[in-house]
Motif scaffolding. Structure first.
Motif, PDB file in Angstrom:
ATOM      1  N   SER A 104       0.830  -1.210   0.000  1.00 50.19           N
ATOM      2  CA  SER A 104       0.000   0.000   0.000  1.00 50.19           C
ATOM      3  C   SER A 104       0.861   1.255   0.000  1.00 50.19           C
ATOM      4  N   PHE A 105       1.939   1.224   0.778  1.00 48.80           N
ATOM      5  CA  PHE A 105       2.854   2.358   0.795  1.00 48.80           C
ATOM      6  C   PHE A 105       3.394   2.616  -0.611  1.00 48.80           C
ATOM      7  N   LYS A 151      -7.495  14.168   7.604  1.00 46.66           N
ATOM      8  CA  LYS A 151      -7.697  13.305   8.770  1.00 46.66           C
ATOM      9  C   LYS A 151      -6.548  12.304   8.906  1.00 46.66           C
ATOM     10  N   VAL A 152      -6.172  11.674   7.799  1.00 46.37           N
ATOM     11  CA  VAL A 152      -5.079  10.695   7.819  1.00 46.37           C
ATOM     12  C   VAL A 152      -3.769  11.368   8.219  1.00 46.37           C
ATOM     13  N   PHE A 153      -3.466  12.496   7.603  1.00 38.69           N
ATOM     14  CA  PHE A 153      -2.209  13.177   7.907  1.00 38.69           C
ATOM     15  C   PHE A 153      -2.173  13.686   9.342  1.00 38.69           C
ATOM     16  N   SER A 154      -3.308  14.148   9.865  1.00 34.86           N
ATOM     17  CA  SER A 154      -3.310  14.632  11.253  1.00 34.86           C
ATOM     18  C   SER A 154      -3.026  13.489  12.225  1.00 34.86           C
ATOM     19  N   ASP A 161       5.560  17.315   8.636  1.00 34.33           N
ATOM     20  CA  ASP A 161       6.311  17.814   7.489  1.00 34.33           C
ATOM     21  C   ASP A 161       5.591  17.565   6.160  1.00 34.33           C
ATOM     22  N   ASP A 162       4.315  17.209   6.236  1.00 35.64           N
ATOM     23  CA  ASP A 162       3.501  16.946   5.043  1.00 35.64           C
ATOM     24  C   ASP A 162       4.032  15.811   4.183  1.00 35.64           C
ATOM     25  N   GLU A 163       4.773  14.884   4.797  1.00 31.50           N
ATOM     26  CA  GLU A 163       5.206  13.654   4.134  1.00 31.50           C
ATOM     27  C   GLU A 163       5.168  12.537   5.162  1.00 31.50           C
ATOM     28  N   LEU A 164       4.769  11.364   4.690  1.00 33.41           N
ATOM     29  CA  LEU A 164       4.752  10.200   5.565  1.00 33.41           C
ATOM     30  C   LEU A 164       5.893   9.266   5.199  1.00 33.41           C
ATOM     31  N   THR A 165       6.638   8.843   6.203  1.00 33.18           N
ATOM     32  CA  THR A 165       7.649   7.817   6.006  1.00 33.18           C
ATOM     33  C   THR A 165       6.935   6.463   6.060  1.00 33.18           C
ATOM     34  N   LEU A 166       7.628   5.420   5.650  1.00 32.38           N
ATOM     35  CA  LEU A 166       7.056   4.078   5.743  1.00 32.38           C
ATOM     36  C   LEU A 166       6.700   3.765   7.196  1.00 32.38           C
ATOM     37  N   GLU A 167       7.573   4.141   8.119  1.00 36.66           N
ATOM     38  CA  GLU A 167       7.315   3.850   9.536  1.00 36.66           C
ATOM     39  C   GLU A 167       6.069   4.583  10.041  1.00 36.66           C
ATOM     40  N   GLU A 168       5.925   5.860   9.708  1.00 39.04           N
ATOM     41  CA  GLU A 168       4.724   6.602  10.104  1.00 39.04           C
ATOM     42  C   GLU A 168       3.476   5.954   9.499  1.00 39.04           C
ATOM     43  N   PHE A 169       3.573   5.564   8.239  1.00 42.96           N
ATOM     44  CA  PHE A 169       2.453   4.937   7.541  1.00 42.96           C
ATOM     45  C   PHE A 169       2.085   3.607   8.203  1.00 42.96           C
ATOM     46  N   LYS A 174      -1.803   0.713  11.262  1.00 39.97           N
ATOM     47  CA  LYS A 174      -2.123  -0.333  12.229  1.00 39.97           C
ATOM     48  C   LYS A 174      -3.040   0.189  13.338  1.00 39.97           C
ATOM     49  N   ALA A 175      -2.966   1.487  13.609  1.00 38.21           N
ATOM     50  CA  ALA A 175      -3.793   2.085  14.661  1.00 38.21           C
ATOM     51  C   ALA A 175      -5.190   2.454  14.170  1.00 38.21           C
TER      52      ALA A 175
END
Length: 190
Positions: A104-105, A151-154, A161-169, A174-175
């Motif tokens: 998905s990432f 909502k997802v980014f918040s 920083d308006d970017e998601l890393t794999l770890e953040e994603f 999962k949450a």
């Protein structure tokens, strides 16, 4: 990989068995069906989009199917061969949650730079909303693609920083029970 030949060797079938969540007989069945539908040994973007249109007749699936096609087409040659097809199908239908999150990432990371920008996620979510059309009733806080991405980014973008890393994603997905449920939607269907 995407050049596709009309015959696969026994070794190639065995290798696919080792690289996927399918048994050898299942791979043979999928192969027969794939070759029947794609006698050249590969599927074009147009073929792929036609399949999506059949599953989503009440919306416009063209943009989303193109994004998915690009993730299936690992060698970026504009075609999906059987090996690419069966490996992606294995992940999406029988892979672990971790496998599906990475897949998905890759879908959301359109430019392949290892980060999902706000704009990349907005492009995918907009394509999903167009594809499902009016088939799904959404809560007010997700009634537009922008609201959903906000909502997802918040929730996920801890560094703001308006970017998601794999770890953040991974952690954020999962949450979120709706994301986990969506990732497991096709489990057991194939």
């Amino acid at each position: 990989m995407g050049s596709g030949s009309s015959k696969m060797s026994k070794d190639e079938f065995n290798k696919l068995k080792d690289e996927t969540h399918f048994e050898k007989r299942e791979i043979h069945q999928w192969y027969k069906g794939f070759m029947k539908d794609c006698p050249t040994g590969s599927m074009s973007k147009e073929d792929f989009q036609n399949i999506y249109r059949q599953f989503f007749p009440f919306g416009d699936s063209s943009a989303f199917s193109e994004f998915v096609f690009n993730v299936f087409d690992k060698d970026n040659n504009g075609l999906i061969d059987f090996k690419e097809f069966i490996k992606a199908l294995s992940i999406t239908s029988r892979g672990t949650l971790e496998d599906k999150l990475i897949w998905s990432f890759e879908l959301y990371d359109i430019d392949g730079n290892g980060r999902i920008s706000y704009q990349e996620m907005l492009s995918i979510v907009t394509a999903i909303y167009k594809m499902v059309g009016t088939m799904v009733k959404l809560p007010e806080d997700e009634s537009t693609p922008e609201k959903r991405v906000d909502k997802v980014f918040s929730r996920m973008n801890k560094t703001k920083d308006d970017e998601l890393t794999l770890e953040e994603f991974r952690i954020g997905s999962k949450a979120d029970p709706t994301i986990v449920s969506a990732l497991n939607l096709y489990d057991g269907l194939v």
